[in-house]
Design an enzyme around this catalytic site. Structure first.
Site, short mmCIF file in Angstrom:
data_model
loop_
_atom_site.label_atom_id
_atom_site.label_comp_id
_atom_site.label_asym_id
_atom_site.label_seq_id
_atom_site.Cartn_x
_atom_site.Cartn_y
_atom_site.Cartn_z
N GLU A 89 -12.15 -3.98 -19.79
CA GLU A 89 -12.22 -5.44 -19.67
C GLU A 89 -10.91 -6.12 -20.02
OE1 GLU A 89 -15.53 -7.99 -21.26
OE2 GLU A 89 -16.44 -6.00 -21.29
N SER A 138 2.86 3.57 -15.74
CA SER A 138 1.73 4.15 -16.48
C SER A 138 0.48 4.14 -15.62
CB SER A 138 1.41 3.32 -17.74
OG SER A 138 2.57 3.03 -18.48
N ASP A 181 -4.75 -4.33 -18.55
CA ASP A 181 -3.73 -3.29 -18.75
C ASP A 181 -3.76 -2.66 -20.15
OD1 ASP A 181 -2.81 -3.82 -16.15
OD2 ASP A 181 -1.41 -5.34 -16.84
N ASN A 233 1.52 3.09 -2.63
CA ASN A 233 0.80 4.04 -3.50
C ASN A 233 -0.42 4.60 -2.79
OD1 ASN A 233 1.85 4.41 -6.36
ND2 ASN A 233 2.06 2.19 -6.10
N MET A 243 -4.11 -6.95 -6.97
CA MET A 243 -3.58 -8.06 -7.77
C MET A 243 -4.64 -9.02 -8.33
SD MET A 243 -0.60 -7.00 -7.75
CE MET A 243 0.38 -8.27 -8.56
N ASN A 258 -5.90 2.51 -12.97
CA ASN A 258 -4.93 1.56 -12.42
C ASN A 258 -3.53 2.09 -12.63
OD1 ASN A 258 -3.89 -0.93 -11.38
ND2 ASN A 258 -3.51 -1.62 -13.48
N GLY A 271 0.77 -1.24 0.00
CA GLY A 271 0.00 0.00 0.00
C GLY A 271 0.80 1.29 0.00
N ILE A 315 -8.02 -9.49 -11.13
CA ILE A 315 -8.54 -8.90 -12.37
C ILE A 315 -10.05 -8.74 -12.26
CG2 ILE A 315 -8.79 -9.26 -14.86
CD1 ILE A 315 -6.13 -10.86 -14.71
N HIS A 366 0.31 0.83 -13.35
CA HIS A 366 1.02 -0.37 -13.84
C HIS A 366 2.51 -0.06 -13.99
CE1 HIS A 366 1.37 -4.26 -15.71
NE2 HIS A 366 2.12 -3.69 -16.64
N GLU A 381 6.09 6.01 -9.67
CA GLU A 381 4.66 5.72 -9.45
C GLU A 381 4.08 6.73 -8.48
OE1 GLU A 381 3.67 1.64 -8.48
OE2 GLU A 381 5.33 0.88 -9.66
C1 GRF Z 1 3.30 -1.29 -7.57
O1 GRF Z 1 4.52 -1.43 -8.23
C2 GRF Z 1 2.17 -1.29 -8.57
O2 GRF Z 1 2.48 -0.65 -9.76
C3 GRF Z 1 2.03 -2.77 -8.80
O3 GRF Z 1 2.16 -3.34 -7.52
C4 GRF Z 1 2.98 -2.50 -6.73
C5 GRF Z 1 2.21 -2.18 -5.50
O4 GRF Z 1 2.92 -1.44 -4.54
N1 GRF Z 1 0.81 -3.08 -9.51
P1 GRF Z 1 2.20 -0.76 -3.31
O5 GRF Z 1 1.26 -1.81 -2.70
O6 GRF Z 1 1.46 0.43 -3.79
O7 GRF Z 1 3.31 -0.42 -2.37
#
Ligand code: GRF
Length: 192
Positions: free
Chosen positions: A145, A139, A148, A20, A93, A110, A18, A95, A112, A177
């Site tokens: 649907e 990105s 990515d 982000n 993680m 999202n 977490g 879909i 990525h 990110e």
């Molecule tokens: C990030 O690199 C994100 O792009 C990817 O999973 C990672 C998650 O990191 N999909 P966090 O949980 O936000 O630390």
């Protein structure tokens, strides 16, 4: 009266650490940000990010994962109940199905860790290094649907050095990110 004047109501889906999410929460507290994070949902009740969100007085829901359709059903109820305007996936993680996207009917973004359309799916850094790419990156894109594959809102690249490993590249990209996700959300919302 509107409860959060000028701010859009955001939900975030996470699966783990977490970082982000933490960064988005910090951003949401800035005066000029366009978002208010209302709830955080995880398919993993032990996700580290849930603890931080709860300390920030955000509603959290750790849904024990049985299958995607029951997860979607439960989270859809919450998204509707809290009148969410935008859903942001951050290290989520699983879909999401087309059915969920349709039923939610609000936009979903999202983050990525690659320069889309390159390297959809998992192990992006490993693939970039293996292919001797000069650049990696991150990105922010709209969720559709197709995995990515939605429209890219914002993208930023970083050089891959000869000395880079998957671990070091992951660190560098994560920094990016954190820079671009808040910017992309505000950009997206101000163009709605
Ligand atoms: C990030 O690199 C994100 O792009 C990817 O999973 C990672 C998650 O990191 N999909 P966090 O949980 O936000 O630390």
């Amino acid at each position: 009266m509107e409860k959060y004047p000028g701010k859009r109501k955001i939900a975030v889906f996470i699966s783990g650490r977490g970082s982000n999410l933490k960064n988005l929460i910090k951003h949401s507290k800035k005066k000029n940000s366009l978002i208010k994070i209302i709830l955080v949902i995880s398919n993993n009740p032990n996700a580290e990010g849930l603890k931080y969100a709860s300390r920030s007085k955000i509603k959290i829901f750790g849904i024990k994962f049985k299958n995607i359709s029951s997860f979607e059903k439960n989270s859809l109820k919450l998204l509707k109940k809290y009148n969410i305007d935008l859903l942001c996936l951050a290290g989520f993680m699983k879909i999401l199905s087309g059915n969920f996207i349709k039923k939610f009917s609000k936009p979903i973004l999202n983050i990525h860790p690659s320069l889309l359309p390159k390297y959809k799916g998992l192990n992006t850094h490993e693939r970039a290094i293996k292919n001797k790419d000069k650049f990696a990156g991150a990105s922010i894109h709209k969720v559709t649907e197709k995995l990515d594959s939605g429209k890219v809102i914002l993208q930023k690249k970083v050089k891959i050095l000869k000395s880079d490993t998957v671990r070091s590249l992951e660190k560098k990209v994560l920094k990016i990110e954190h820079k671009i996700y808040p910017k992309a959300i505000d950009k997206f919302l101000s163009n709605l």
